[in-house]
Scaffold this motif. Structure first.
Motif, PDB file in Angstrom:
ATOM      1  N   SER A  73       0.830  -1.218   0.000  1.00 17.69           N
ATOM      2  CA  SER A  73       0.000   0.000   0.000  1.00 17.69           C
ATOM      3  C   SER A  73       0.863   1.265   0.000  1.00 17.69           C
ATOM      4  O   SER A  73       0.569   2.225  -0.724  1.00 17.69           O
ATOM      5  CB  SER A  73      -0.921   0.015   1.223  1.00 17.69           C
ATOM      6  OG  SER A  73      -1.821  -1.057   1.166  1.00 17.69           O
ATOM      7  N   ILE A  74       1.931   1.274   0.798  1.00 16.82           N
ATOM      8  CA  ILE A  74       2.817   2.440   0.854  1.00 16.82           C
ATOM      9  C   ILE A  74       3.502   2.646  -0.486  1.00 16.82           C
ATOM     10  O   ILE A  74       3.604   3.773  -0.990  1.00 16.82           O
ATOM     11  CB  ILE A  74       3.848   2.284   1.993  1.00 16.82           C
ATOM     12  CG1 ILE A  74       3.136   2.370   3.347  1.00 16.82           C
ATOM     13  CG2 ILE A  74       4.947   3.339   1.895  1.00 16.82           C
ATOM     14  CD1 ILE A  74       3.983   1.914   4.526  1.00 16.82           C
ATOM     15  N   ASP A 122       1.017   4.171  -2.799  1.00 16.76           N
ATOM     16  CA  ASP A 122       0.828   5.600  -2.471  1.00 16.76           C
ATOM     17  C   ASP A 122       1.946   6.439  -3.091  1.00 16.76           C
ATOM     18  O   ASP A 122       1.689   7.494  -3.672  1.00 16.76           O
ATOM     19  CB  ASP A 122       0.857   5.832  -0.956  1.00 16.76           C
ATOM     20  CG  ASP A 122      -0.393   5.378  -0.241  1.00 16.76           C
ATOM     21  OD1 ASP A 122      -1.404   5.098  -0.921  1.00 16.76           O
ATOM     22  OD2 ASP A 122      -0.356   5.304   1.006  1.00 16.76           O
ATOM     23  N   GLN A 155       1.647   6.726  -6.825  1.00 17.80           N
ATOM     24  CA  GLN A 155       0.533   7.585  -7.229  1.00 17.80           C
ATOM     25  C   GLN A 155       0.771   9.047  -6.922  1.00 17.80           C
ATOM     26  O   GLN A 155       0.565   9.910  -7.769  1.00 17.80           O
ATOM     27  CB  GLN A 155      -0.747   7.147  -6.519  1.00 17.80           C
ATOM     28  CG  GLN A 155      -1.631   6.291  -7.343  1.00 17.80           C
ATOM     29  CD  GLN A 155      -2.935   6.013  -6.607  1.00 17.80           C
ATOM     30  OE1 GLN A 155      -3.063   6.211  -5.405  1.00 17.80           O
ATOM     31  NE2 GLN A 155      -3.906   5.540  -7.353  1.00 17.80           N
ATOM     32  N   SER A 156       1.186   9.339  -5.684  1.00 22.08           N
ATOM     33  CA  SER A 156       1.225  10.736  -5.258  1.00 22.08           C
ATOM     34  C   SER A 156       2.618  11.214  -4.840  1.00 22.08           C
ATOM     35  O   SER A 156       2.758  12.341  -4.393  1.00 22.08           O
ATOM     36  CB  SER A 156       0.267  10.944  -4.086  1.00 22.08           C
ATOM     37  OG  SER A 156       0.724  10.227  -2.963  1.00 22.08           O
ATOM     38  N   PRO A 189       3.964   8.915   0.799  1.00 24.22           N
ATOM     39  CA  PRO A 189       3.239   7.840   1.494  1.00 24.22           C
ATOM     40  C   PRO A 189       2.251   8.394   2.511  1.00 24.22           C
ATOM     41  O   PRO A 189       2.427   9.482   3.043  1.00 24.22           O
ATOM     42  CB  PRO A 189       4.360   7.066   2.194  1.00 24.22           C
ATOM     43  CG  PRO A 189       5.441   8.066   2.400  1.00 24.22           C
ATOM     44  CD  PRO A 189       5.342   9.029   1.237  1.00 24.22           C
ATOM     45  N   SER A 190       1.230   7.632   2.768  1.00 24.13           N
ATOM     46  CA  SER A 190       0.222   7.997   3.771  1.00 24.13           C
ATOM     47  C   SER A 190       0.838   7.903   5.169  1.00 24.13           C
ATOM     48  O   SER A 190       1.371   6.863   5.541  1.00 24.13           O
ATOM     49  CB  SER A 190      -0.960   7.035   3.668  1.00 24.13           C
ATOM     50  OG  SER A 190      -1.699   7.009   4.861  1.00 24.13           O
ATOM     51  N   ARG A 201      -0.499   4.886   7.109  1.00 28.66           N
ATOM     52  CA  ARG A 201       0.089   3.598   6.707  1.00 28.66           C
ATOM     53  C   ARG A 201       1.498   3.454   7.269  1.00 28.66           C
ATOM     54  O   ARG A 201       1.895   2.373   7.708  1.00 28.66           O
ATOM     55  CB  ARG A 201       0.117   3.472   5.192  1.00 28.66           C
ATOM     56  CG  ARG A 201      -1.237   3.328   4.548  1.00 28.66           C
ATOM     57  CD  ARG A 201      -1.075   3.077   3.043  1.00 28.66           C
ATOM     58  NE  ARG A 201      -2.244   3.395   2.304  1.00 28.66           N
ATOM     59  CZ  ARG A 201      -3.289   2.589   2.148  1.00 28.66           C
ATOM     60  NH1 ARG A 201      -3.294   1.418   2.734  1.00 28.66           N
ATOM     61  NH2 ARG A 201      -4.323   2.964   1.436  1.00 28.66           N
TER      62      ARG A 201
END
Length: 135
Positions: free
Chosen positions: A87-88, A91, A94-95, A98-99, A102
């Motif tokens: 997931s990281i 992230d 994509q952006s 990282p969140s 997360r």
């Protein structure tokens, strides 16, 4: 109540603190209290060289950890770590960032200290890289 009609805990008297500040969980930012309080949040802005370097180090550390996870018998914990790494990484792709939530969850898995994952030599560099990314 005091003579000014304010609750006693908020009196502004020299040398005395007052009131309560409670923060359950905070990612980034700064907090200051009192009449002369001053807070400064100095995280690197998104897209800066510091952020990009810290994110690159995080990705490298997570890749090493992912490889080392293959040495362990699959468990709920190893599955959770793999899921957070995936997931990281998504992230970041994509952006470019990282969140924080997360990152905190992954750090939680790695800082437990009594688990097989936290015993891997590659876990500590991930925790350190998360600290640099979060500031």
């Amino acid at each position: 109540m005091n003579e000014d009609g304010q609750p006693d805990a908020t009196r502004n008297e020299p040398g005395r603190g007052g009131g309560d500040v409670r923060i359950g969980r905070m990612f980034g930012g700064a907090v200051a209290t009192g009449s002369h309080g001053h807070a400064v949040h100095q995280a690197a802005p998104a897209g800066s060289a510091v952020t990009d370097e810290a994110t690159r180090e995080l990705l490298e550390a997570m890749n090493a950890l992912r490889e080392h996870l293959q040495l362990l018998t699959p468990t709920d914990e190893t599955d959770g770590v793999r899921s957070e790494i995936t997931s990281i990484t998504a992230d970041i792709a994509q952006s470019r960032s990282p969140s924080p939530g997360r990152l905190e969850r992954l750090r939680g898995y790695l800082e437990v200290g009594t688990t097989g994952v936290s015993a891997l030599a590659s876990a500590l560099p991930v925790v350190q890289a998360i600290g640099r990314v979060l500031g």
